[in-house]
Scaffold this active site. Structure first.
Site, PDB file in Angstrom:
ATOM      1  N   ARG A  35       0.818  -1.219   0.000  1.00 19.45           N
ATOM      2  CA  ARG A  35       0.000   0.000   0.000  1.00 19.45           C
ATOM      3  C   ARG A  35       0.855   1.274   0.000  1.00 19.45           C
ATOM      4  O   ARG A  35       0.442   2.284  -0.566  1.00 19.45           O
ATOM      5  CB  ARG A  35      -0.930  -0.012   1.208  1.00 19.45           C
ATOM      6  CG  ARG A  35      -2.063  -1.003   1.016  1.00 19.45           C
ATOM      7  CD  ARG A  35      -2.981  -1.048   2.192  1.00 19.45           C
ATOM      8  NE  ARG A  35      -4.234  -1.684   1.803  1.00 19.45           N
ATOM      9  CZ  ARG A  35      -5.219  -1.943   2.644  1.00 19.45           C
ATOM     10  NH1 ARG A  35      -5.097  -1.625   3.910  1.00 19.45           N
ATOM     11  NH2 ARG A  35      -6.321  -2.512   2.228  1.00 19.45           N
ATOM     12  N   LYS A 224     -18.567 -17.321   3.103  1.00 23.94           N
ATOM     13  CA  LYS A 224     -19.943 -17.022   3.497  1.00 23.94           C
ATOM     14  C   LYS A 224     -20.796 -16.390   2.413  1.00 23.94           C
ATOM     15  O   LYS A 224     -20.407 -15.385   1.824  1.00 23.94           O
ATOM     16  CB  LYS A 224     -19.911 -16.078   4.697  1.00 23.94           C
ATOM     17  CG  LYS A 224     -19.414 -16.750   5.947  1.00 23.94           C
ATOM     18  CD  LYS A 224     -19.618 -15.838   7.115  1.00 23.94           C
ATOM     19  CE  LYS A 224     -19.337 -16.564   8.412  1.00 23.94           C
ATOM     20  NZ  LYS A 224     -19.394 -15.672   9.541  1.00 23.94           N
ATOM     21  N   GLY A 380      -9.358  -9.508  -0.238  1.00 24.46           N
ATOM     22  CA  GLY A 380      -8.126  -9.961   0.388  1.00 24.46           C
ATOM     23  C   GLY A 380      -7.674 -11.357  -0.008  1.00 24.46           C
ATOM     24  O   GLY A 380      -6.517 -11.548  -0.408  1.00 24.46           O
ATOM     25  N   GLY A 403     -12.708  -4.405   1.473  1.00 29.25           N
ATOM     26  CA  GLY A 403     -14.075  -3.923   1.695  1.00 29.25           C
ATOM     27  C   GLY A 403     -14.493  -2.907   0.649  1.00 29.25           C
ATOM     28  O   GLY A 403     -15.623  -2.920   0.153  1.00 29.25           O
TER      29      GLY A 403
END
Ligand code: PEP
Length: 670
Positions: A35, A224, A380, A403
């Site tokens: 980053r 999920k 991720g 996210g």
């Protein structure tokens, strides 16, 4: 459209820049500097332009939450816990500043502004030599950074705004957060723009939801279903195939009545999985689920892989990866794609014995990239997977935001991006009942060429008969395909009507509804238009809702009453989320096709009023964001004056959209 840092003059300006230096730290040492490296092009550019100062701000973990957790863990493990040294090793920005200095080398001098926080640093910043990069302390040491109320957010935002004439947001990884340093600051700085990293992320991720080069194949994996519902629903609107892998696939298989053994299944999501399967059928998107598996008796890196040749998993096994039949199917599906988005691994790739499926997906996506397919990897775990297999550089784009990329793919507006948007002009051409297919094709071909370098959002809406031809020509261009109407019913005995599903099948992106000719010639009521608006939005279309008064209504002083009523009734029961897919076109009926145009001031007054109506219905942010086009004899001579008005965000053009030499200058007005 976001405004980028290279559209503003930086010479002698003070720049305050949000970066995402939320990097993993261990004992004050940066563990992965991806980053930090990703922000360097923007930092170097700003310095090269002669900025007076460049102040960087970022969060680094969450000192309060992280230390609470770490303390509880230490207590549980019977270990001692020293808060100061824990925070020093994990959350202080000084070591990150030192790491940035190493990366920048001689290009710039980096100074750390002190551990006492982000307030009162103006004198410190002003005293630095030009060309110095100032790194502020972790913004999350201040509780105002993440406050839930505007008053606290604004307190920190105002203090940070003191340090810059220009706010540059390059923190894509934090763009989904409505925090003081990511979004609120923009209220107090005269100019807000995006950095190059942010620009690149948006360039690759946004079109997947708005206008992808088709066929689009989405590969969605992970554990999920619950965390991916919104992204699955959003991608269904444009994807020809949705590959569902990872543990979430077992919930889908169970929803189909298949045996899933001891695999991870979210029983409370089975209904959701059924609904998604149903929605996919409706949207004409194929859902690709595992046909066979690699299982194990326990969830362990050392567990023995067991081949399961059928779709049903025996009771004693946990599904851990996909099998060869599934991989062969993936190969077929991926080979047809022109755009691929991949979020989430298809197996437990962290365990080598169960990494094959994910590795093959990574290789297939890399091979597709080499053949010209646009490939975007986000989230991720899938990013970790492409890194593990050494294939990151073989993808068109690997997102730096987990996210944030997920929320963008869900079609959400991200606060950190929204503040960098300039005005989104939207210029649309309504071809009405003009042109044969050949004539429509000629016009479309000319516009694809002439608008290639255009900077706004464009749409052409041909007749139904030319939609397929024109859609084919527009593919991959910056012009959206529009329909001029849509049936209010899903299907059935409606002679002469065209359904939303049929328009989807033709690749239509936007539907014009409530045009004055539909209202006044074909007597469409507000109720019918509202039904169509909701139906079109539920199918994932953007909608242009036309409103406007007749001459008689204008002469009787009813302009506002008519526009208010048509807006309210047209948008009845449209949710705030769905509103982001609505454009309003104010088209005074007396100006359409007559050569009479409302004066810019008159049009502006109505646009301002309509925006106030939206504010009442949906709040100030929605009112600020909604695009309101003007329509009614727009031509190359009046377009720029109209667009210069504060509340006019574009044009719906009829007559002048039929000739490239007229529509092009309107679309490229300056
Ligand atoms: C229209 O058809 O929406 C329109 C505005 O037409 P014109 O530009 O010809 O007035």
């Amino acid at each position: 459209m976001v405004k980028t840092v290279n559209t503003v003059d930086l010479k002698d300006k003070r720049v305050i820049m949000r970066v995402d230096f939320n990097v993993p730290m261990k004992d004050g040492v940066v563990q992965d500097d991806t980053r930090i490296r990703a922000a360097i092009p923007t930092i170097k550019y700003i310095l090269a332009q002669g900025a007076k100062s460049l102040t960087l701000m970022s969060h680094l973990g969450d000192p309060a939450k992280d230390s609470e957790k770490a303390k509880a863990k230490a207590l549980k493990d019977g270990k001692s816990f020293n808060l100061t040294s824990y925070i020093k090793g994990k959350h202080r920005m000084a070591p990150v500043a030192a790491h940035l200095q190493k990366k920048l080398g001689k290009a710039a001098n980096v100074v750390f502004a002190g551990e006492d926080g982000c307030y009162n640093k103006k004198n410190f910043i002003d005293s630095q030599k030009p060309g110095t990069v100032i790194m502020l302390e972790n913004t999350r040491f201040h509780k105002e950074e993440t406050a839930k109320n505007a008053k606290d957010l604004d307190k920190l935002a105002k203090a940070l705004a003191e340090y810059g004439d220009i706010f540059v947001n390059d923190a894509f990884g934090t763009a989904h957060r409505d925090h003081a340093s990511t979004a609120s600051i923009a209220k107090f700085v005269p100019v807000s723009v995006a950095g190059f990293l942010m620009e690149k992320e948006i360039k690759y991720l946004e079109p997947i939801v708005t206008n992808p080069v088709k066929p689009l194949v989405a590969i969605i994996g992970g554990a999920k279903v619950s965390s991916k519902i919104a992204v699955l629903e959003s991608l269904l609107k444009n994807a020809s195939a949705l590959v569902i892998g990872g543990a979430m696939a077992y919930t889908f298989l169970k929803a189909q009545g298949k045996k899933t053994g001891k695999s991870l299944v979210e029983d409370d999501q089975i209904d959701t999985a059924r609904k998604i399967l149903e929605a996919a059928k409706k949207a004409g998107a194929e859902i690709v689920l595992p046909l066979d598996h690699v299982g194990a008796e326990k969830f362990d890196a050392a567990a023995k892989p067991v081949k399961v040749a059928s779709v049903n998993i025996p009771d004693r096994l946990i599904g851990m990866d996909v099998g060869p039949k599934t991989i062969a199917r993936y190969r077929q599906v991926i080979s047809k794609a022109k755009t691929i988005v991949w979020n989430g691994p298809v197996g437990v790739f962290e365990f080598n014995a169960f990494a094959k499926g994910t590795e093959v997906v990574a290789k297939l996506v890399a091979a597709a990239t080499a053949k010209g397919c646009i490939t975007v990897v986000g989230g991720g775990d899938s990013v970790a997977a492409v890194n593990k297999f050494g294939l990151a550089s073989k993808m068109s784009h690997v997102s730096t935001g987990g996210g944030a990329s997920l929320e963008l793919l869900e079609g959400r507006k991200l606060p950190g991006i929204e503040v960098t948007r300039g005005r989104d002009y939207f210029i649309a051409g309504n071809w009405k009942m003009h042109k044969t297919r050949k004539e429509a094709a000629d016009l479309a071909n000319a516009l694809v060429k002439s608008l290639k370098t255009g900077k706004h959002k464009y749409l052409v809406a041909p007749t139904f008969t030319a939609l397929e031809t024109v859609g084919g020509i527009l593919k991959g261009s910056n012009i959206l395909l529009g329909a001029q109407n849509c049936a209010a019913e899903e299907q059935g005995a409606h002679t002469g009507e065209v359904s939303a599903l049929q328009l989807k099948d033709l690749g239509v992106n936007v539907i014009i509804l409530g045009h004055s000719e539909r209202r006044h010639v074909y007597k469409e009521s507000d109720a019918l238009i509202n039904k169509k608006v909701k139906l079109a939005l539920s199918h994932g279309f953007e909608v242009i809702l036309c409103i406007g008064e007749t001459l008689e209504e204008r002469e009787k002083g009813k302009v506002e009453a008519v526009c208010k009523s048509q807006t309210e009734k047209g948008l009845k029961s449209v949710s705030p989320e769905a509103l982001s897919n609505v454009t309003i076109a104010y088209e005074p009926v007396w100006a359409i096709g007559t050569g009479k145009t409302a004066t810019p001031d008159d049009a502006q007054a109505v646009h301002k009023f309509v925006r106030a109506v939206i504010k009442k219905l949906y709040g100030s942010l929605a009112a600020k964001r909604i695009v309101i086009q003007y329509g009614g004899s727009v031509n190359p001579g009046n377009a720029a004056q109209l667009m210069a008005m504060e509340d006019i965000d574009g044009a719906l053009v009829g007559g002048a959209s039929l000739k490239p030499e007229l529509f092009t200058p309107i679309a490229k007005f300056s």
